[in-house]
Design an enzyme around this catalytic site. Structure first.
Site, PDB file in Angstrom:
ATOM      1  N   ARG A   6      -6.978  16.508  24.423  1.00 56.04           N
ATOM      2  CA  ARG A   6      -5.820  15.994  25.149  1.00 56.04           C
ATOM      3  C   ARG A   6      -5.693  14.537  24.710  1.00 56.04           C
ATOM      4  NH1 ARG A   6      -4.354  16.827  30.969  1.00 56.04           N
ATOM      5  NH2 ARG A   6      -2.371  17.391  29.937  1.00 56.04           N
TER       6      ARG A   6
ATOM      7  N   ASP B 148       0.819  -1.208   0.000  1.00 57.05           N
ATOM      8  CA  ASP B 148       0.000   0.000   0.000  1.00 57.05           C
ATOM      9  C   ASP B 148       0.858   1.265   0.000  1.00 57.05           C
ATOM     10  OD1 ASP B 148      -2.625  -0.903  -0.188  1.00 57.05           O
ATOM     11  OD2 ASP B 148      -2.783  -1.293   1.951  1.00 57.05           O
TER      12      ASP B 148
ATOM     13  N   ASP C 201      -3.350   9.955   5.066  1.00 59.76           N
ATOM     14  CA  ASP C 201      -3.592  10.746   6.269  1.00 59.76           C
ATOM     15  C   ASP C 201      -2.433  11.675   6.600  1.00 59.76           C
ATOM     16  OD1 ASP C 201      -1.641   8.985   7.423  1.00 59.76           O
ATOM     17  OD2 ASP C 201      -3.215   7.585   7.990  1.00 59.76           O
TER      18      ASP C 201
ATOM     19  N   ARG D 124       4.578  12.192  27.317  1.00 62.86           N
ATOM     20  CA  ARG D 124       3.630  13.247  27.643  1.00 62.86           C
ATOM     21  C   ARG D 124       2.550  13.355  26.576  1.00 62.86           C
ATOM     22  NH1 ARG D 124       8.085  17.922  29.177  1.00 62.86           N
ATOM     23  NH2 ARG D 124       9.101  16.773  30.873  1.00 62.86           N
TER      24      ARG D 124
END
Length: 286
Positions: A168, A68, A141, A151
């Site tokens: 978030r 792909d 994408d 984080r």
């Protein structure tokens, strides 16, 4: 008929499949074009050689042999010249491929024009920095995500300059319908028929029970902007899983909208999209 053959020779069996494909095309009285860089590898194949930069310009159709990722790269380049692409799958899933490795006999349908072409929407992704705009095109994408640190990211998404939502999360995926079966699917996004025109936003591991994927219309322009310092998280913008742009010092908006160009994917088999999805996902489970 001139067919540009673009193989990914890092894939197992791609070399032998390319030789067979060239031989099949020549037997159908088509001209097979290969990159000049591959002359030494395929010198006995009977193919015509040209600089890779000229292949897409001079051909009628592109035949891409790979997975792909390879087919998507070829389709994006071919879109610049409005050339259709037929992918032959030698990867794992091959959602974008039109044929499997054992179906070269169906190349006669390609030469005789017995096929349909699907227009696949692409995304234009732009970043403005120091007065300059960098533009990228995505068929699957565009992903904003953290790097190696753990984080989370605080990101705001705007729709046509109006606030949509603050996230978030570990990141955000903005996908085309074609890309709905790629990373977005793993992140819990819906499967969308690739013939549709829309933009899919899927958060990656959102830190909220009520954050869900959102589908926007084709005329939407999304802007993703950080609400905290991205540099601490070693964040990146990734286009189709290949192009990676560090966002360590970036503090502006990442703007995403439907591109003016679209990819043209050739279909030789009479299978609808959902049959293909079920078949490919069944192969993954096997």
């Amino acid at each position: 008929m001139k067919i540009a053959v673009i193989p990914n020779l890092t894939k197992p069996d791609a070399f032998l499949l390319t030789e067979r494909a060239v031989k099949t095309l020549l037997s159908l009285h088509a001209e097979a074009l290969l990159s000049e860089e591959q002359r030494s590898v395929f010198s006995q194949s009977g193919a015509t050689f040209a600089p890779e930069s000229e292949l897409y310009k001079s051909c009628d159709t592109v035949l891409c042999i790979g997975g792909d990722g390879t087919i998507i790269r070829c389709a994006k380049e071919a879109a610049r010249y409005e050339k259709p692409v037929l992918g032959i799958n030698v990867g794992r899933l091959g959602f974008v491929a039109g044929l499997e490795a054992n179906e070269l006999g169906r190349l006669s349908d390609l030469i005789h024009g017995e096929y349909t072409t699907e227009e696949r929407m692409m995304l234009e992704v732009s970043l403005e920095e120091n007065g300059y705009i960098k533009r990228y095109y995505a068929l699957n994408d565009a992903v904003v995500a953290r790097g190696t640190l753990s984080r989370i990211l605080d990101l705001r998404v705007l729709l046509n300059e109006s606030n949509v939502c603050d996230y978030r999360a570990d990141g955000l995926i903005v996908a085309t319908p074609t890309g709905s079966t790629a990373y977005s699917l793993s992140a819990g996004g819906p499967v969308i028929d690739p013939r549709m025109r829309c933009i899919l936003l899927s958060p990656i591991c959102p830190h909220s029970l009520f954050t869900r994927p959102v589908v926007f219309g084709e005329d939407s322009e999304l802007a993703v902007m950080p609400l905290s310092e991205l540099g601490a998280e070693e964040s990146y913008l990734t286009i189709d899983g290949v192009i990676s742009v560090p966002l360590k010092t970036y503090s502006g908006c990442i703007r995403i909208r439907k591109a003016e160009i679209s990819a043209k994917i050739i279909k030789l088999k009479d299978l609808n999209f959902y049959e293909v999805v079920n078949m490919k996902l069944a192969e993954r489970r096997a």
